[in-house]
Design an enzyme around this catalytic site. Structure first.
Site, PDB file in Angstrom:
ATOM      1  N   GLU A  59      26.287  22.486  35.289  1.00  0.00           N
ATOM      2  CA  GLU A  59      27.022  23.708  34.969  1.00  0.00           C
ATOM      3  C   GLU A  59      28.053  24.034  36.045  1.00  0.00           C
ATOM      4  OE1 GLU A  59      22.660  24.460  33.669  1.00  0.00           O
ATOM      5  OE2 GLU A  59      23.765  23.171  35.055  1.00  0.00           O
ATOM      6  N   THR A 168       2.141 -14.856  28.042  1.00  0.00           N
ATOM      7  CA  THR A 168       2.920 -14.332  29.163  1.00  0.00           C
ATOM      8  C   THR A 168       2.962 -15.272  30.357  1.00  0.00           C
ATOM      9  OG1 THR A 168       0.990 -13.200  30.108  1.00  0.00           O
ATOM     10  CG2 THR A 168       2.320 -11.980  28.499  1.00  0.00           C
ATOM     11  N   MET A 170       1.577 -19.595  31.630  1.00  0.00           N
ATOM     12  CA  MET A 170       0.759 -20.773  31.355  1.00  0.00           C
ATOM     13  C   MET A 170      -0.629 -20.573  31.970  1.00  0.00           C
ATOM     14  SD  MET A 170       2.959 -22.299  29.589  1.00  0.00           S
ATOM     15  CE  MET A 170       2.065 -23.816  29.228  1.00  0.00           C
ATOM     16  N   SER A 175       5.016 -18.664  35.157  1.00  0.00           N
ATOM     17  CA  SER A 175       5.649 -17.773  34.181  1.00  0.00           C
ATOM     18  C   SER A 175       7.165 -17.678  34.348  1.00  0.00           C
ATOM     19  CB  SER A 175       5.052 -16.364  34.291  1.00  0.00           C
ATOM     20  OG  SER A 175       5.302 -15.813  35.569  1.00  0.00           O
ATOM     21  N   THR A 203      -0.551 -10.025  40.858  1.00  0.00           N
ATOM     22  CA  THR A 203       0.846 -10.429  40.670  1.00  0.00           C
ATOM     23  C   THR A 203       1.512 -10.696  42.011  1.00  0.00           C
ATOM     24  OG1 THR A 203       1.039  -9.212  38.584  1.00  0.00           O
ATOM     25  CG2 THR A 203       3.080  -9.696  39.765  1.00  0.00           C
ATOM     26  N   SER A 232      -7.366  -2.840  45.045  1.00  0.00           N
ATOM     27  CA  SER A 232      -8.665  -2.243  45.360  1.00  0.00           C
ATOM     28  C   SER A 232      -9.320  -2.851  46.595  1.00  0.00           C
ATOM     29  CB  SER A 232      -9.615  -2.378  44.163  1.00  0.00           C
ATOM     30  OG  SER A 232      -9.111  -1.698  43.045  1.00  0.00           O
TER      31      SER A 232
END
Length: 373
Positions: A59, A168, A170, A175, A203, A232
């Site tokens: 504004e 997703t 092998m 990947s 990952t 964890s």
């Protein structure tokens, strides 16, 4: 006020305000993306959008663009004008002082610091306020900000890449790369609009990703997205690529994890956050609350089937983006989600496919889990 009471010109001007708001998709965090148009008679005399947090709101920018030709004008705003002092002064007061006669608002702001107060201030000043015009489109601009204000959790978007047969990676874990360069560029745009990119320790260990946002959209950000890891047992190495890039890394772990491993991660710049356990793992709901408390609006999840499945089963995923490549990877390759306990069709997870489009040689699906079904 219903859409039947708005004129064709009202729709045109609010549509323009929404277009302006989209220019802030990559730069406004943690603030919402907002656009504003000032109209005098039938002429647009000022336009503005919120560019980045700490700078002028939509504004104020539109009023500045309009100059002195504002008294008696109509302002079209995609989100209720703010009514409180933050890093900038209230937009409701700026509109009042400018002398506008009417304000058209796409939707109310659920922020407890606003929550109708901005509209009420305008009405108290004798300004006509009409709200609800193109509300659905305005909602779609700010899914994360609105969810965070309403529920205390961010909008969680999970990105997955798969083959035509739903694989997703092998069996070996390989990947790279399932999808094309065009799809990977599209992923960087999703990263760039996110406040945090979340993955799991598996990952990080197997793929060693940098988890950065690159490209011209990422360059619009004032700082890189937070990179977050759910770990964890603190398995990830301090030598991981994620710690060699610019920006903050946050590792979520359990309170009883090894202090020596915590210190090793802190020594390479990581922020280690200890959270309560659920089934001997980090409580994922607590992760999302912690990210929301850090003013994260949108979380991009890029993880393996384990974390993706756990988030889905915890009903924490709001949106799933799947890039499907025209290739087959075979029976032994890994699937999208680990969902233990599903044995009958009645237990299957219902989904809504909101959008399908071609990206390079691949196809991108935008999907919403239907937790109420």
């Amino acid at each position: 006020m219903t859409s039947l009471n708005f004129s064709p010109a009202d729709f045109v001007h609010m549509s323009r305000a929404l277009q302006l708001a989209k220019r802030g998709v990559y730069s406004t965090d943690p603030n919402p993306r907002v656009g504003c148009v000032i109209v005098q008679g039938e002429e647009c005399v000022g336009e503005g959008w919120h560019i980045r947090a700490g700078e002028g709101h939509a504004e104020v920018n539109a009023l500045r663009d309009a100059g002195e030709n504002v008294k008696g004008a109509t302002a079209y705003v995609t989100l209720e004008p703010c009514s409180h002092f933050g890093r900038t002064s209230p937009c409701s007061q700026a509109l009042i002082e400018a002398g506008v006669a009417r304000v058209v608002v796409a939707m109310a702001d659920p922020n407890p610091l606003v929550a109708g107060e901005g509209i009420q201030q305008l009405k108290n000043a004798g300004i006509r306020v009409d709200s609800g015009l193109l509300e659905q489109q305005a909602e779609a601009l700010n899914p994360g900000y609105l969810k965070r204000m309403r529920t205390g959790q961010p909008w969680v978007r999970c990105k997955l890449a798969m083959s035509l047969d739903g694989r997703t990676a092998m069996a070996s874990g390989e990947s790279q790369w399932i999808t094309s360069a065009a799809a990977r560029e599209d992923v960087h745009r999703l990263r760039a609009r996110s406040g945090a990119i979340l993955t799991g320790s598996g990952t990080v260990t197997s793929d060693n990703p940098s988890m950065t946002a690159r490209g011209e959209e990422a360059a619009q950000r004032s700082e890189p997205p937070l990179r977050a890891v759910v770990d964890s047992e603190l398995k990830i190495s301090p030598q991981s690529a994620i710690f060699r890039e610019q920006g903050m890394v946050r590792v979520f772990t359990l309170a009883d994890c090894a202090p020596n491993r915590q210190k090793a991660l802190q020594d390479v710049g990581a922020e280690v956050v200890m959270l309560p356990a659920r089934d001997s793992r980090v409580n994922l709901t607590a992760v999302m609350h912690e990210l929301a408390e850090s003013q994260i609006n949108e979380v991009m999840v890029e993880a393996g089937a384990g974390l993706a499945g756990a988030l889905l089963q915890a009903k924490l995923l709001d949106e799933i983006i799947i890039y499907m490549a025209p290739k087959l990877m075979g029976d032994s390759a890994r699937g999208l989600f680990q969902l233990p306990g599903l044995e009958t069709m009645a237990q299957s997870v219902p989904l809504h496919i909101d959008d399908v489009r071609k990206v390079g040689v691949d196809w991108r699906f935008t999907i919403r889990p239907d937790y109420e079904a």
